[in-house]
Motif scaffolding. Structure first.
Motif, PDB file in Angstrom:
ATOM      1  N   GLY A  54       0.846  -1.324   0.062  1.00  0.00           N
ATOM      2  CA  GLY A  54      -0.094   0.050   0.041  1.00  0.00           C
ATOM      3  C   GLY A  54       0.907   1.137   0.027  1.00  0.00           C
ATOM      4  N   GLY A  55       0.254   2.200  -0.559  1.00  0.00           N
ATOM      5  CA  GLY A  55       1.189   3.627  -0.664  1.00  0.00           C
ATOM      6  C   GLY A  55       2.030   3.610  -1.923  1.00  0.00           C
ATOM      7  N   ILE A  56       1.962   2.866  -2.684  1.00  0.00           N
ATOM      8  CA  ILE A  56       2.862   2.708  -3.834  1.00  0.00           C
ATOM      9  C   ILE A  56       2.176   2.876  -4.971  1.00  0.00           C
ATOM     10  CG2 ILE A  56       4.460   1.583  -5.475  1.00  0.00           C
ATOM     11  CD1 ILE A  56       5.433  -0.070  -2.800  1.00  0.00           C
ATOM     12  N   THR A  57       2.174   4.056  -5.878  1.00  0.00           N
ATOM     13  CA  THR A  57       1.573   4.485  -7.041  1.00  0.00           C
ATOM     14  C   THR A  57       2.071   3.679  -8.249  1.00  0.00           C
ATOM     15  OG1 THR A  57       0.817   6.257  -6.081  1.00  0.00           O
ATOM     16  CG2 THR A  57       0.721   6.262  -8.409  1.00  0.00           C
ATOM     17  N   ASN A  58       1.312   2.979  -8.940  1.00  0.00           N
ATOM     18  CA  ASN A  58       1.832   2.339 -10.348  1.00  0.00           C
ATOM     19  C   ASN A  58       1.202   3.213 -11.515  1.00  0.00           C
ATOM     20  OD1 ASN A  58       3.499   0.262 -11.861  1.00  0.00           O
ATOM     21  ND2 ASN A  58       1.320  -0.323 -12.537  1.00  0.00           N
ATOM     22  N   VAL A  59       1.952   3.656 -12.598  1.00  0.00           N
ATOM     23  CA  VAL A  59       1.668   4.238 -13.680  1.00  0.00           C
ATOM     24  C   VAL A  59       1.987   3.397 -14.932  1.00  0.00           C
ATOM     25  CG1 VAL A  59       1.714   6.420 -15.006  1.00  0.00           C
ATOM     26  CG2 VAL A  59       1.919   6.565 -12.350  1.00  0.00           C
ATOM     27  N   THR A  60       0.934   3.267 -15.584  1.00  0.00           N
ATOM     28  CA  THR A  60       1.126   2.431 -16.718  1.00  0.00           C
ATOM     29  C   THR A  60       1.152   3.477 -18.196  1.00  0.00           C
ATOM     30  OG1 THR A  60       0.930   0.560 -18.299  1.00  0.00           O
ATOM     31  CG2 THR A  60      -1.002   1.614 -17.325  1.00  0.00           C
ATOM     32  N   LEU A  61       1.906   3.587 -19.061  1.00  0.00           N
ATOM     33  CA  LEU A  61       2.104   4.606 -20.078  1.00  0.00           C
ATOM     34  C   LEU A  61       1.069   4.067 -21.314  1.00  0.00           C
ATOM     35  CD1 LEU A  61       5.499   5.756 -19.827  1.00  0.00           C
ATOM     36  CD2 LEU A  61       3.701   6.791 -18.529  1.00  0.00           C
ATOM     37  N   THR A  62       0.617   3.006 -21.536  1.00  0.00           N
ATOM     38  CA  THR A  62       0.004   2.671 -22.662  1.00  0.00           C
ATOM     39  C   THR A  62      -1.237   1.637 -22.282  1.00  0.00           C
ATOM     40  OG1 THR A  62       1.426   0.678 -23.071  1.00  0.00           O
ATOM     41  CG2 THR A  62       1.880   2.692 -24.108  1.00  0.00           C
ATOM     42  N   GLN A  63      -2.192   1.360 -23.020  1.00  0.00           N
ATOM     43  CA  GLN A  63      -3.310   0.644 -22.626  1.00  0.00           C
ATOM     44  C   GLN A  63      -3.924   0.183 -24.080  1.00  0.00           C
ATOM     45  OE1 GLN A  63      -6.850   2.127 -20.754  1.00  0.00           O
ATOM     46  NE2 GLN A  63      -7.386   0.190 -20.058  1.00  0.00           N
ATOM     47  N   ARG A  64      -3.933  -1.393 -24.409  1.00  0.00           N
ATOM     48  CA  ARG A  64      -4.216  -1.876 -25.604  1.00  0.00           C
ATOM     49  C   ARG A  64      -5.840  -1.378 -25.663  1.00  0.00           C
ATOM     50  NH1 ARG A  64      -2.157  -6.670 -28.289  1.00  0.00           N
ATOM     51  NH2 ARG A  64      -0.474  -6.344 -26.894  1.00  0.00           N
ATOM     52  N   GLY A  65      -6.048  -1.075 -26.870  1.00  0.00           N
ATOM     53  CA  GLY A  65      -7.585  -0.728 -27.221  1.00  0.00           C
ATOM     54  C   GLY A  65      -8.080   0.401 -26.775  1.00  0.00           C
ATOM     55  N   HIS A  66      -7.374   1.424 -26.017  1.00  0.00           N
ATOM     56  CA  HIS A  66      -7.724   2.410 -25.719  1.00  0.00           C
ATOM     57  C   HIS A  66      -7.960   3.541 -27.086  1.00  0.00           C
ATOM     58  CE1 HIS A  66      -7.939   6.627 -24.016  1.00  0.00           C
ATOM     59  NE2 HIS A  66      -8.124   5.976 -22.969  1.00  0.00           N
ATOM     60  N   PRO A  67      -9.096   4.105 -26.996  1.00  0.00           N
ATOM     61  CA  PRO A  67      -9.303   4.852 -28.432  1.00  0.00           C
ATOM     62  C   PRO A  67      -8.472   5.798 -28.755  1.00  0.00           C
ATOM     63  CG  PRO A  67     -11.053   5.318 -26.824  1.00  0.00           C
ATOM     64  CD  PRO A  67     -10.205   4.105 -26.306  1.00  0.00           C
ATOM     65  N   ASP A  68      -7.668   6.373 -27.779  1.00  0.00           N
ATOM     66  CA  ASP A  68      -7.027   7.692 -27.923  1.00  0.00           C
ATOM     67  C   ASP A  68      -5.675   7.202 -27.049  1.00  0.00           C
ATOM     68  OD1 ASP A  68      -5.489  10.150 -28.126  1.00  0.00           O
ATOM     69  OD2 ASP A  68      -7.419  11.314 -28.024  1.00  0.00           O
TER      70      ASP A  68
END
Length: 95
Positions: A54-68
């Motif tokens: 807990g307390g750790i933020t995860n950021v992903t820079l891409t997502q398959r299928g995202h329209p933009d």
């Protein structure tokens, strides 16, 4: 080991044949850290949500299928900035 530096066939073969200690390594990430997944798709999201404390933020820079894809990337960078610069999880709701 040079094979590791160049993402060689030997490197990937070694990863397939030997245990990967992802969970053990993820326990070394300090509280209040921000991790950034750099990959063609956010494949590790489910694993990271289970593994990270807990307390750790995860950021992903891409997502398959995202329209933009650009919008998703900019939103991810905004999440990173709001957590890192402001240090307040709730501020991203205001952005």
């Amino acid at each position: 080991m040079p094979a590791v530096q160049y993402s060689s066939a030997e490197y990937h073969t070694n990863n397939l044949l030997n245990a990967v200690y992802f969970d053990e390594a993820s326990q070394q990430i300090p509280h209040n850290a921000i991790t950034i997944e750099i990959a063609p798709d956010g494949l590790l999201q489910a694993i990271l949500k289970r593994s990270l404390k807990g307390g750790i933020t995860n950021v992903t820079l891409t997502q398959r299928g995202h329209p933009d894809g650009t919008e998703f990337l900019l939103a991810a960078l905004g999440k990173y900035v709001s957590d890192f610069v402001y240090g307040d999880q709730n501020i991203r709701d205001c952005l």
